[in-house]
Design a protein around this motif. Structure first.
Motif, mmCIF file in Angstrom:
data_model
loop_
_atom_site.group_PDB
_atom_site.id
_atom_site.type_symbol
_atom_site.label_atom_id
_atom_site.label_comp_id
_atom_site.label_asym_id
_atom_site.label_seq_id
_atom_site.Cartn_x
_atom_site.Cartn_y
_atom_site.Cartn_z
ATOM 1 N N GLY A 95 0.814 -1.212 0.000
ATOM 2 C CA GLY A 95 0.000 0.000 0.000
ATOM 3 C C GLY A 95 0.843 1.255 0.000
ATOM 4 O O GLY A 95 0.529 2.234 -0.682
ATOM 5 N N GLU A 99 2.756 1.662 -3.458
ATOM 6 C CA GLU A 99 1.917 1.960 -4.616
ATOM 7 C C GLU A 99 1.329 3.359 -4.572
ATOM 8 O O GLU A 99 0.602 3.728 -5.494
ATOM 9 C CB GLU A 99 0.780 0.945 -4.691
ATOM 10 C CG GLU A 99 1.192 -0.403 -5.152
ATOM 11 C CD GLU A 99 0.071 -1.106 -5.872
ATOM 12 O OE1 GLU A 99 -1.087 -0.674 -5.728
ATOM 13 O OE2 GLU A 99 0.352 -2.067 -6.574
ATOM 14 N N ALA A 100 1.588 4.142 -3.531
ATOM 15 C CA ALA A 100 0.960 5.463 -3.438
ATOM 16 C C ALA A 100 1.410 6.365 -4.586
ATOM 17 O O ALA A 100 0.587 6.977 -5.271
ATOM 18 C CB ALA A 100 1.298 6.104 -2.102
ATOM 19 N N MET A 101 2.747 6.450 -4.832
ATOM 20 C CA MET A 101 3.217 7.363 -5.879
ATOM 21 C C MET A 101 2.797 6.917 -7.279
ATOM 22 O O MET A 101 2.364 7.746 -8.073
ATOM 23 C CB MET A 101 4.731 7.513 -5.786
ATOM 24 C CG MET A 101 5.172 8.418 -4.670
ATOM 25 S SD MET A 101 4.233 9.933 -4.598
ATOM 26 C CE MET A 101 4.753 10.716 -6.083
ATOM 27 N N ILE A 115 0.141 5.390 -8.084
ATOM 28 C CA ILE A 115 -1.283 5.676 -8.237
ATOM 29 C C ILE A 115 -1.488 7.162 -8.500
ATOM 30 O O ILE A 115 -2.334 7.554 -9.297
ATOM 31 C CB ILE A 115 -2.047 5.244 -6.976
ATOM 32 C CG1 ILE A 115 -2.000 3.753 -6.836
ATOM 33 C CG2 ILE A 115 -3.441 5.757 -7.015
ATOM 34 C CD1 ILE A 115 -3.232 3.064 -7.206
ATOM 35 N N ILE A 116 -0.694 7.995 -7.828
ATOM 36 C CA ILE A 116 -0.827 9.438 -8.073
ATOM 37 C C ILE A 116 -0.416 9.745 -9.505
ATOM 38 O O ILE A 116 -1.009 10.618 -10.160
ATOM 39 C CB ILE A 116 0.017 10.217 -7.049
ATOM 40 C CG1 ILE A 116 -0.541 9.981 -5.664
ATOM 41 C CG2 ILE A 116 0.019 11.683 -7.355
ATOM 42 C CD1 ILE A 116 0.205 10.684 -4.593
ATOM 43 N N VAL A 174 -3.351 9.054 -11.643
ATOM 44 C CA VAL A 174 -4.366 10.114 -11.554
ATOM 45 C C VAL A 174 -3.960 11.306 -12.410
ATOM 46 O O VAL A 174 -4.782 11.898 -13.117
ATOM 47 C CB VAL A 174 -4.562 10.536 -10.081
ATOM 48 C CG1 VAL A 174 -5.397 11.776 -9.990
ATOM 49 C CG2 VAL A 174 -5.225 9.425 -9.309
ATOM 50 N N LEU A 221 -3.671 11.707 -0.562
ATOM 51 C CA LEU A 221 -3.665 11.416 -1.994
ATOM 52 C C LEU A 221 -3.580 9.932 -2.277
ATOM 53 O O LEU A 221 -4.021 9.481 -3.339
ATOM 54 C CB LEU A 221 -2.501 12.146 -2.680
ATOM 55 C CG LEU A 221 -2.708 13.647 -2.765
ATOM 56 C CD1 LEU A 221 -1.548 14.303 -3.453
ATOM 57 C CD2 LEU A 221 -3.985 13.954 -3.500
ATOM 58 N N ARG A 222 -3.015 9.136 -1.361
ATOM 59 C CA ARG A 222 -2.984 7.695 -1.589
ATOM 60 C C ARG A 222 -4.391 7.145 -1.664
ATOM 61 O O ARG A 222 -4.750 6.427 -2.594
ATOM 62 C CB ARG A 222 -2.216 7.022 -0.465
ATOM 63 C CG ARG A 222 -2.176 5.516 -0.563
ATOM 64 C CD ARG A 222 -1.485 4.926 0.618
ATOM 65 N NE ARG A 222 -0.131 5.415 0.739
ATOM 66 C CZ ARG A 222 0.304 6.140 1.751
ATOM 67 N NH1 ARG A 222 -0.490 6.440 2.733
ATOM 68 N NH2 ARG A 222 1.542 6.564 1.793
ATOM 69 N N PHE A 247 -7.219 8.846 -2.195
ATOM 70 C CA PHE A 247 -7.919 9.417 -3.340
ATOM 71 C C PHE A 247 -7.498 8.747 -4.637
ATOM 72 O O PHE A 247 -8.332 8.349 -5.453
ATOM 73 C CB PHE A 247 -7.643 10.915 -3.403
ATOM 74 C CG PHE A 247 -7.920 11.516 -4.749
ATOM 75 C CD1 PHE A 247 -6.908 12.069 -5.499
ATOM 76 C CD2 PHE A 247 -9.192 11.491 -5.278
ATOM 77 C CE1 PHE A 247 -7.151 12.606 -6.741
ATOM 78 C CE2 PHE A 247 -9.451 12.029 -6.518
ATOM 79 C CZ PHE A 247 -8.430 12.589 -7.252
ATOM 80 N N GLY A 248 -6.162 8.592 -4.836
ATOM 81 C CA GLY A 248 -5.683 8.040 -6.092
ATOM 82 C C GLY A 248 -6.199 6.637 -6.336
ATOM 83 O O GLY A 248 -6.688 6.307 -7.418
ATOM 84 N N ASN A 249 -6.118 5.782 -5.287
ATOM 85 C CA ASN A 249 -6.589 4.421 -5.450
ATOM 86 C C ASN A 249 -8.057 4.385 -5.847
ATOM 87 O O ASN A 249 -8.452 3.670 -6.765
ATOM 88 C CB ASN A 249 -6.404 3.646 -4.140
ATOM 89 C CG ASN A 249 -5.040 3.020 -4.061
ATOM 90 O OD1 ASN A 249 -4.731 2.123 -4.834
ATOM 91 N ND2 ASN A 249 -4.216 3.490 -3.158
#
Lengths: 70, 240
Positions: free
Chosen positions: A51, A54-56, A58-59, A62, B172-173, B175-177
């Protein structure tokens, strides 16, 4: 140009996420192989790691969706 | 994906105050669902739990485990209601957008509340503000200031930036997911409804993506709660 930018962003994000997640899960499998009784705890830590890593990417996805129409 | 949003502009005549009515509606729906489920799960408490009480006890034990992983229970039991609220609210919020997306009159009305960056960044900002508040309240102002200079004083600017980076990535984590999941769901629905071959090609990926979205929704709720507890424990516990 917007579609090209989106494609580059998503491609690099997939690359980064793939390599990061692969390293995390491979170390977890190695840890489970060494100490099978810690399987539950190692699995939980693996999900937390996935988790976070994968944050960056996923951004990046977006942002790719935002610029896709331009 | 290119649906509009029902925004009410300039409420009460204030020029920067706009409300997205879809967000307001979905927040009310999510809060109501969490409230009803929690009340139903906690009625007629028995010593040997059955049914709904069993589920609530499992959720409480799960959240208690999350808090225990990050700080000792003596300090941690203060935060059990906060962690429980965050976990159930974000979990229910994530699920609502997977089941369906409702479009009325060209505007999106039914979606995940957490698929909006304003809502997730608000949750993250509240968590970080609460961590500072509890840091000062539980350890005193002097210890709180001195913590910025431990372990080495020249790391002070990095510690300041860390607060903002934590807020941004936490919000943002989530939101992005959720947003990426919803956009892909909309694309797959477009493919599945676009004719015979579209349906053949799009039915199974659509089901697979919905299942994956439910999984991701659960994981993101868990990670948000766990990171919230980690950030609070950094400010509150003594041994840093």
């Amino acid at each position: 140009m917007g579609a090209l930018a989106a494609a580059v962003a998503v491609g690099l994000a997939a690359l980064g996420a793939g390599i990061g997640n692969g390293m995390i899960v491979s170390r977890t499998v190695e840890g489970i192989a060494r100490q099978p009784e810690l399987k539950g705890q190692l699995q939980t830590t693996m999900f937390i790691g996935v988790g976070l890593v994968e944050a960056m990417p996923i951004i990046a996805v977006v942002i790719a969706l935002m610029v896709m129409g331009n | 994906m290119d649906h509009g949003a029902p925004i009410v502009h300039d409420v009460f005549g204030i020029s920067w105050l706009d409300f997205n009515l879809s967000n307001v509606f979905m927040i009310i729906v999510t809060s109501l669902i969490v409230f009803v489920l929690s009340v139903l799960g906690a009625r007629k408490l028995q010593m040997k739990p059955t049914g709904a009480q069993n589920v609530m006890e499992w959720i409480l034990d799960f959240v208690k485990g999350i808090i225990n992983d990050t700080m000792d229970w003596k300090t941690g039991k203060l935060f059990l209601p906060l962690a429980l609220t965050l976990f159930t609210y974000i979990l229910v919020g994530n699920m609502l957008g997977v089941i369906t997306n409702g479009v009325y009159n060209g505007d999106v009305w039914w979606k995940s509340p957490t698929a909006d960056p304003g809502i997730t960044l608000t949750l993250a900002a509240m968590v970080i503000l609460l961590s500072h508040f509890y840091g000062i309240k539980l350890r005193g102002g002097k210890e709180y200031i001195k913590d910025y200079f431990r372990p080495l004083p020249f790391l002070f600017p990095i510690k300041l930036i860390e607060e903002f980076a934590n807020t941004l990535t936490l919000g943002l984590r989530l939101f992005g997911n959720l947003y990426a999941g919803e956009v892909l769901l909309a694309l797959l629905v477009g493919l599945t409804t676009s004719g015979f071959w579209g349906f053949i090609g799009g039915a199974i990926p659509f089901l697979a993506w919905q299942g994956f979205s439910i999984f991701i929704g659960g994981i993101q709720a868990f990670i948000f709660t766990m990171l919230a507890m980690v950030y609070i424990s950094h400010k509150v516990s003594e041994e840093h």
